[in-house]
Design an enzyme around this catalytic site. Structure first.
Site, PDB file in Angstrom:
ATOM      1  N   SER A 140       0.848  -1.183   0.000  1.00  0.00           N
ATOM      2  CA  SER A 140       0.000   0.000   0.000  1.00  0.00           C
ATOM      3  C   SER A 140       0.882   1.232   0.000  1.00  0.00           C
ATOM      4  O   SER A 140       2.021   1.199   0.481  1.00  0.00           O
ATOM      5  CB  SER A 140      -0.908   0.021   1.232  1.00  0.00           C
ATOM      6  OG  SER A 140      -1.621   1.239   1.324  1.00  0.00           O
ATOM      7  N   ARG A 141       0.360   2.323  -0.541  1.00  0.00           N
ATOM      8  CA  ARG A 141       1.097   3.583  -0.483  1.00  0.00           C
ATOM      9  C   ARG A 141       1.039   4.196   0.918  1.00  0.00           C
ATOM     10  O   ARG A 141       1.750   5.149   1.208  1.00  0.00           O
ATOM     11  CB  ARG A 141       0.536   4.550  -1.525  1.00  0.00           C
ATOM     12  CG  ARG A 141       0.806   4.090  -2.959  1.00  0.00           C
ATOM     13  CD  ARG A 141       0.114   4.971  -3.970  1.00  0.00           C
ATOM     14  NE  ARG A 141       0.436   4.544  -5.333  1.00  0.00           N
ATOM     15  CZ  ARG A 141      -0.109   5.051  -6.433  1.00  0.00           C
ATOM     16  NH1 ARG A 141      -1.013   6.017  -6.321  1.00  0.00           N
ATOM     17  NH2 ARG A 141       0.228   4.619  -7.620  1.00  0.00           N
ATOM     18  N   LYS A 152     -12.713  -5.991 -10.716  1.00  0.00           N
ATOM     19  CA  LYS A 152     -13.491  -5.345 -11.778  1.00  0.00           C
ATOM     20  C   LYS A 152     -13.658  -3.861 -11.477  1.00  0.00           C
ATOM     21  O   LYS A 152     -13.586  -3.462 -10.302  1.00  0.00           O
ATOM     22  CB  LYS A 152     -14.847  -6.049 -11.954  1.00  0.00           C
ATOM     23  CG  LYS A 152     -15.740  -6.056 -10.692  1.00  0.00           C
ATOM     24  CD  LYS A 152     -16.436  -4.742 -10.464  1.00  0.00           C
ATOM     25  CE  LYS A 152     -17.057  -4.593  -9.139  1.00  0.00           C
ATOM     26  NZ  LYS A 152     -17.391  -3.174  -8.796  1.00  0.00           N
ATOM     27  N   ASP A 184     -18.812   0.851 -12.057  1.00  0.00           N
ATOM     28  CA  ASP A 184     -18.688   0.256 -10.732  1.00  0.00           C
ATOM     29  C   ASP A 184     -19.569  -0.981 -10.567  1.00  0.00           C
ATOM     30  O   ASP A 184     -19.101  -2.018 -10.094  1.00  0.00           O
ATOM     31  CB  ASP A 184     -19.032   1.281  -9.655  1.00  0.00           C
ATOM     32  CG  ASP A 184     -18.658   0.796  -8.270  1.00  0.00           C
ATOM     33  OD1 ASP A 184     -17.452   0.769  -7.967  1.00  0.00           O
ATOM     34  OD2 ASP A 184     -19.556   0.429  -7.506  1.00  0.00           O
ATOM     35  N   TYR A 219       3.705  -0.324  -4.412  1.00  0.00           N
ATOM     36  CA  TYR A 219       3.277  -1.412  -5.293  1.00  0.00           C
ATOM     37  C   TYR A 219       4.483  -2.008  -6.021  1.00  0.00           C
ATOM     38  O   TYR A 219       4.530  -3.215  -6.291  1.00  0.00           O
ATOM     39  CB  TYR A 219       2.263  -0.906  -6.318  1.00  0.00           C
ATOM     40  CG  TYR A 219       1.057  -0.207  -5.726  1.00  0.00           C
ATOM     41  CD1 TYR A 219       0.593  -0.512  -4.442  1.00  0.00           C
ATOM     42  CD2 TYR A 219       0.374   0.759  -6.451  1.00  0.00           C
ATOM     43  CE1 TYR A 219      -0.511   0.124  -3.907  1.00  0.00           C
ATOM     44  CE2 TYR A 219      -0.741   1.402  -5.927  1.00  0.00           C
ATOM     45  CZ  TYR A 219      -1.167   1.092  -4.656  1.00  0.00           C
ATOM     46  OH  TYR A 219      -2.261   1.727  -4.129  1.00  0.00           O
ATOM     47  N   HIS A 266      -6.168   0.436 -12.321  1.00  0.00           N
ATOM     48  CA  HIS A 266      -6.102  -0.985 -12.672  1.00  0.00           C
ATOM     49  C   HIS A 266      -5.146  -1.263 -13.827  1.00  0.00           C
ATOM     50  O   HIS A 266      -4.382  -2.237 -13.798  1.00  0.00           O
ATOM     51  CB  HIS A 266      -7.495  -1.514 -13.007  1.00  0.00           C
ATOM     52  CG  HIS A 266      -8.381  -1.632 -11.817  1.00  0.00           C
ATOM     53  ND1 HIS A 266      -9.684  -2.077 -11.894  1.00  0.00           N
ATOM     54  CD2 HIS A 266      -8.157  -1.371 -10.502  1.00  0.00           C
ATOM     55  CE1 HIS A 266     -10.222  -2.074 -10.692  1.00  0.00           C
ATOM     56  NE2 HIS A 266      -9.316  -1.642  -9.828  1.00  0.00           N
TER      57      HIS A 266
END
Length: 325
Positions: A34-35, A95, A176, A56, A77
């Site tokens: 994670s950042r 997704k 979404d 990442y 993504h």
């Protein structure tokens, strides 16, 4: 399979819980990235993950990670999946796979060139109920499937509303949750529509809050879907054949369907999940990676790209373009 997870939100938590519950199947959480290092450490402690990364890139370079689950916002993504593929990792990406079809083509081509597996996390495609439903459709037991409909809606408030709708994050109800609706219709109708009509209502962010899409498929077959992040609407679906109707009280968590023949007694088929439903896509990814495949033969690249292309066309009809494009 040694999994790495990129991002630490709710859906990443669901994936982590599933992998831990599948431990007896040689599934293991090897690392999380994670950042926000504090969030990564908190996530790792909660799900018993030994290795934590603050970027990442570091996770993608970990030699102990065989495959990566990507759970970042929609707009990331493409770059996150490409990062992992270029680092030699197979990928299961949440997704929507990408925010436009051309990006998806690039990722599938890259995976094929590198001999790595990649797939969108369209987890409902692997639920046992759909194996049975597609057998019914294919056998023409009740004649032709003439019409299908599905709908899905929920309300997002405060910070979650911004995350769901911001154009720079690839937001909007279509991408979404409409991806579930259109993916479901692509599955049961056996491909893409010949034409469609659509209506949309935009929000204060300039993205889609509510939309209806009416579709026409070869042979005059039709479908209808509604998607909104602004109203609570049950995830219902129905299929209408010459000789029966089939109803799914929840087509996303598709664990039950009721068949109502024109002649004969109605009956219900139940397919309860072993864990929560995510286990089936994880098994498929693991099987494909172990076999050296670059994609699933159940949820194929062309299936994914067809839905993304349709969403591109719908947004174009609305005159919308993401700020992140």
């Amino acid at each position: 399979m040694n999994w790495g997870i990129i991002a630490t939100g709710n859906i990443a938590g669901k994936f982590a819980r599933t992998v831990n519950a599948m431990g007896a199947e040689n599934q293991r959480l090897a690392a999380v990235g994670s950042r926000d290092l504090a969030k990564a450490k908190e996530f790792a402690e909660k799900f018993e993950i030994e290795t934590v990364y603050k970027s990442y890139e570091e996770l993608a370079a970990d030699p102990n990670v065989e495959a990566v689950y990507i759970a970042t916002p929609n707009n990331l993504h493409f770059e996150n999946t490409l990062l992992c593929l270029n680092a030699g990792k197979s990928v299961l990406c949440e997704k929507p796979f990408t925010i436009k079809a051309e990006e998806a083509k690039t990722l599938y081509n890259t995976a094929r060139e590198k001999g790595l597996f990649v797939m969108e996390g369209f987890w409902i495609r692997f639920l046992p109920l759909y194996d049975e439903l597609l057998k019914i459709i294919g056998s023409k037991k009740y004649g032709e499937l003439r019409h299908a409909r599905c709908e899905y809606g929920f309300i997002a408030n405060e910070k979650r509303r911004e995350r769901k709708f911001l154009s720079e994050l690839g937001g909007g109800a279509l991408l979404d949750i409409g991806v579930y609706n259109l993916g479901f219709l692509n599955m049961v109708m056996g491909g893409s529509p010949e034409k469609f009509d659509t209506e949309v209502r935009l929000n204060e962010f300039g993205t889609d809050e509510y939309s209806v899409v009416q579709l026409v498929y070869p042979g005059g077959r039709t479908a209808h879907c509604l998607q909104t992040i602004g109203m609570n609407i049950e995830r219902r679906a129905a299929l209408y054949f010459d000789g029966a109707s089939i109803y799914l009280p929840d087509f996303q968590g598709a664990y039950s369907m009721t068949v109502k023949p024109v002649e004969g007694e109605e009956y219900t088929l139940d397919f309860p999940p072993e864990i929560n439903g995510f286990e089936y896509q994880i098994r498929e990814a693991t099987k494909c990676i172990s076999a050296g495949k670059t994609h699933s033969d159940i949820f194929r690249p062309e299936d994914n790209i067809a839905v993304l292309r349709l969403m591109d066309e719908i947004r174009s009809r609305w005159g919308l373009k993401f700020k992140c494009e």
